[in-house]
Scaffold this active site. Structure first.
Site, PDB file in Angstrom:
ATOM      1  N   HIS A 151       0.824  -1.214   0.000  1.00  0.00           N
ATOM      2  CA  HIS A 151       0.000   0.000   0.000  1.00  0.00           C
ATOM      3  C   HIS A 151       0.854   1.258   0.000  1.00  0.00           C
ATOM      4  O   HIS A 151       1.926   1.296   0.609  1.00  0.00           O
ATOM      5  CB  HIS A 151      -1.022   0.006   1.144  1.00  0.00           C
ATOM      6  CG  HIS A 151      -0.467   0.027   2.534  1.00  0.00           C
ATOM      7  ND1 HIS A 151      -0.182   1.188   3.200  1.00  0.00           N
ATOM      8  CD2 HIS A 151      -0.161  -0.977   3.394  1.00  0.00           C
ATOM      9  CE1 HIS A 151       0.258   0.896   4.423  1.00  0.00           C
ATOM     10  NE2 HIS A 151       0.303  -0.409   4.563  1.00  0.00           N
ATOM     11  N   ASP A 198      -0.150   4.408   1.043  1.00  0.00           N
ATOM     12  CA  ASP A 198      -0.421   5.431   2.057  1.00  0.00           C
ATOM     13  C   ASP A 198       0.305   5.149   3.362  1.00  0.00           C
ATOM     14  O   ASP A 198       0.719   4.022   3.634  1.00  0.00           O
ATOM     15  CB  ASP A 198      -1.934   5.554   2.316  1.00  0.00           C
ATOM     16  CG  ASP A 198      -2.528   4.304   2.939  1.00  0.00           C
ATOM     17  OD1 ASP A 198      -2.211   3.194   2.467  1.00  0.00           O
ATOM     18  OD2 ASP A 198      -3.310   4.418   3.904  1.00  0.00           O
ATOM     19  N   ASP A 202       6.192   1.253   6.659  1.00  0.00           N
ATOM     20  CA  ASP A 202       4.838   0.727   6.500  1.00  0.00           C
ATOM     21  C   ASP A 202       4.108   1.650   5.536  1.00  0.00           C
ATOM     22  O   ASP A 202       3.611   2.676   5.934  1.00  0.00           O
ATOM     23  CB  ASP A 202       4.162   0.682   7.864  1.00  0.00           C
ATOM     24  CG  ASP A 202       2.709   0.249   7.777  1.00  0.00           C
ATOM     25  OD1 ASP A 202       2.309  -0.273   6.728  1.00  0.00           O
ATOM     26  OD2 ASP A 202       1.978   0.433   8.775  1.00  0.00           O
ATOM     27  N   GLU A 241      -4.937   1.956   2.752  1.00  0.00           N
ATOM     28  CA  GLU A 241      -4.966   0.773   3.617  1.00  0.00           C
ATOM     29  C   GLU A 241      -5.091   1.168   5.078  1.00  0.00           C
ATOM     30  O   GLU A 241      -5.800   0.540   5.849  1.00  0.00           O
ATOM     31  CB  GLU A 241      -3.703  -0.065   3.414  1.00  0.00           C
ATOM     32  CG  GLU A 241      -3.725  -1.437   4.073  1.00  0.00           C
ATOM     33  CD  GLU A 241      -3.220  -1.459   5.522  1.00  0.00           C
ATOM     34  OE1 GLU A 241      -3.408  -2.489   6.181  1.00  0.00           O
ATOM     35  OE2 GLU A 241      -2.653  -0.445   5.992  1.00  0.00           O
ATOM     36  N   GLU A 242      -4.399   2.246   5.458  1.00  0.00           N
ATOM     37  CA  GLU A 242      -4.335   2.638   6.875  1.00  0.00           C
ATOM     38  C   GLU A 242      -5.671   3.142   7.409  1.00  0.00           C
ATOM     39  O   GLU A 242      -5.862   3.230   8.615  1.00  0.00           O
ATOM     40  CB  GLU A 242      -3.259   3.720   7.086  1.00  0.00           C
ATOM     41  CG  GLU A 242      -1.842   3.278   6.729  1.00  0.00           C
ATOM     42  CD  GLU A 242      -1.271   2.255   7.704  1.00  0.00           C
ATOM     43  OE1 GLU A 242      -1.961   1.911   8.673  1.00  0.00           O
ATOM     44  OE2 GLU A 242      -0.135   1.822   7.473  1.00  0.00           O
ATOM     45  N   ASP A 250       3.536  -6.422   3.754  1.00  0.00           N
ATOM     46  CA  ASP A 250       3.112  -5.358   4.654  1.00  0.00           C
ATOM     47  C   ASP A 250       3.303  -5.800   6.103  1.00  0.00           C
ATOM     48  O   ASP A 250       2.693  -5.264   7.010  1.00  0.00           O
ATOM     49  CB  ASP A 250       1.632  -5.028   4.360  1.00  0.00           C
ATOM     50  CG  ASP A 250       1.175  -3.769   5.071  1.00  0.00           C
ATOM     51  OD1 ASP A 250       2.035  -2.977   5.476  1.00  0.00           O
ATOM     52  OD2 ASP A 250      -0.048  -3.595   5.220  1.00  0.00           O
ATOM     53  N   HIS A 270       3.792   3.283  12.583  1.00  0.00           N
ATOM     54  CA  HIS A 270       2.928   4.383  13.013  1.00  0.00           C
ATOM     55  C   HIS A 270       3.554   5.201  14.141  1.00  0.00           C
ATOM     56  O   HIS A 270       2.858   5.736  14.988  1.00  0.00           O
ATOM     57  CB  HIS A 270       1.538   3.880  13.465  1.00  0.00           C
ATOM     58  CG  HIS A 270       0.841   3.058  12.427  1.00  0.00           C
ATOM     59  ND1 HIS A 270      -0.434   2.585  12.576  1.00  0.00           N
ATOM     60  CD2 HIS A 270       1.249   2.622  11.204  1.00  0.00           C
ATOM     61  CE1 HIS A 270      -0.779   1.889  11.502  1.00  0.00           C
ATOM     62  NE2 HIS A 270       0.239   1.882  10.657  1.00  0.00           N
TER      63      HIS A 270
HETATM   64 ZN    ZN Z   1       0.785  -1.375   6.392  1.00  0.00          ZN
END
Ligand code: ZN
Length: 422
Positions: A88, A90, A151, A185-186, A208, A390
């Site tokens: 992904h 984003d 990520d 995705e997030e 991922d 994150h």
């Molecule tokens: Zn991810």
């Protein structure tokens, strides 16, 4: 097997991708949720074309798809499933992804890593014991003022580098390889407009996941319980024997929830019950509770428990009303992935071939692969190498990214070898 090197290394690609701000946003009324994600999508589209992926496309939603054509004979190609690799574009809405300055800590020699842009940001070995395995490797971090975006830009860099290498290594025999990059995705929307048919893979893997060797194919079963509690509103000055307070009714429900079944008291394979929304006034209150469990039997037990609590509170307040309903969000993807044992077997073999040890890890949440698996494209998740997702101390070892590239190449090869054996 020794491969010819790519035109551009995974690290160089990664450094370029993380500098594009692709933060997604909750509760957006557009798709993708932020326009800026499309900048990276367009970049990947151009790069795929430049690498030789002639059919690469980007649709109106930002999904970038393309094919590395099979280099087998027509007859052989029919016998080898088309394998997809997905990542992904984003990054998490939780931490800013603007102005990311990747820092490479070369030849890591153990100990904590202090980030240069903010000395209060320290990656501690105590919290990230995997660091001990990565002595001598090069660790990439942000400067400490933003997230890094490993990520899932590590996953993107790995897939792009693998595509590059597939074209550089025509002797590596492989079937049809499908590439997919997805937005949002997030914010849980990554598969919303994912056209499985157009993608064209028989099976896929998302890149991922976290640390070296991880294979993820188990998610929670996810349900939400919704209590609608109605009291009786009366002027409080004249309310004796008439008023029923819905807020007090709800507090009785919460009081009865088991303490040892909360997110803050559970880990690993344990499920939980988690009240997370309470909304209303004394006449009417809505209470929402997350139910999570790796087994459906565990979900059923939790439902029974809530039903029992509802009955008790209803008995205490016979004039009030209690209603309890459930909404299903997703099911454990294991139930689907187990339909095709080759998916995990070959992933394990591919991980061993790059000299790592495969490890099954649980996802205490959802993942795009779970949704895809239930939509008909079985998609376990493989490690991309990063940790501390994150957060501003997110990090990824360069050599683990390179091993992930090796896993993709080996998977292409193993699916070919094994499918042609028969
Ligand atoms: Zn991810």
């Amino acid at each position: 097997m020794k491969f010819a090197p790519p035109k551009e290394s995974a690290l160089e690609r990664f450094k370029r991708y993380v500098q594009v701000d692709t933060q997604s946003q909750e509760d957006s009324d557009r798709f993708p949720s932020t326009e800026k994600q499309l900048a990276l999508c367009r970049m990947l589209l151009d790069e795929l074309k430049a690498l030789g992926v002639g059919d690469a496309t980007m649709d109106q939603y930002g999904y970038v798809f393309g094919t590395v054509p099979s280099n087998l004979t027509k007859e052989e190609t029919r016998r080898v499933p088309a394998i997809g690799f997905i990542a992904h574009v984003d990054t998490s809405p939780a931490v800013t992804g603007a102005g990311v300055k990747p820092v490479v800590h070369e030849n890591y020699q153990g100990g904590d890593i202090t980030l240069p842009g903010d000395p209060t940001k320290v990656i501690r070995v105590e919290e990230y014991p995997n660091l001990k395995k990565y002595t001598g490797m090069d660790i990439v971090t942000s400067d400490g003022t933003t997230l890094l975006g490993a990520d899932d830009k590590a996953g993107i860099a790995e897939i792009m580098t693998a595509v590059d290498m597939l074209f550089q290594n025509p002797d590596l025999r492989h079937g049809t390889i499908k590439i997919g990059f997805t937005p949002d995705e997030e914010v849980g929307q990554g598969t919303k407009y994912f056209d499985i048919k157009k993608f064209g893979a028989d099976f896929a893997y998302t890149l991922d996941g976290g640390p070296l060797g991880d294979i993820e194919f188990e998610t929670f079963n996810a349900f939400t319980a919704i209590f609608e509690i109605e009291g009786i509103g009366v002027h409080p000055g004249y309310a004796k024997d008439k008023l029923v307070n819905a807020i007090k009714m709800v507090s009785k429900i919460i009081e009865r929830l088991p303490q040892d079944m909360s997110p803050e008291t559970t880990a690993d394979r344990q499920g939980y019950i988690h009240p997370y929304v309470i909304d209303g006034q004394n006449e009417k209150v809505t209470l929402k509770i997350l139910l999570r469990d790796f087994e459906m039997s565990g979900i059923e037990e939790k439902k029974k428990l809530l039903e029992k609590i509802r009955e008790e509170v209803q008995e205490m307040y016979p004039k009030g009303k209690t209603k309890l309903e459930y909404k299903e969000y997703y099911r454990n993807m294991r139930y689907k992935i187990e339909e095709e044992p080759r998916l995990l077997e070959y992933a394990e073999e591919a991980i061993r071939r790059v000299g790592a040890e495969p490890r099954h890890t649980l996802i205490r949440g959802g993942t795009d692969g779970a949704t895809l698996s239930y939509k008909g494209l079985l998609t376990p998740n493989l490690f991309a190498g990063g940790e501390a997702f994150h957060s501003k101390i997110e990090w990824v070892p360069v050599q683990v990214m390179e091993m992930a590239v090796g896993v993709i190449l080996n998977l292409a090869q193993i699916w070919t070898e094994k499918s042609l054996e028969k």
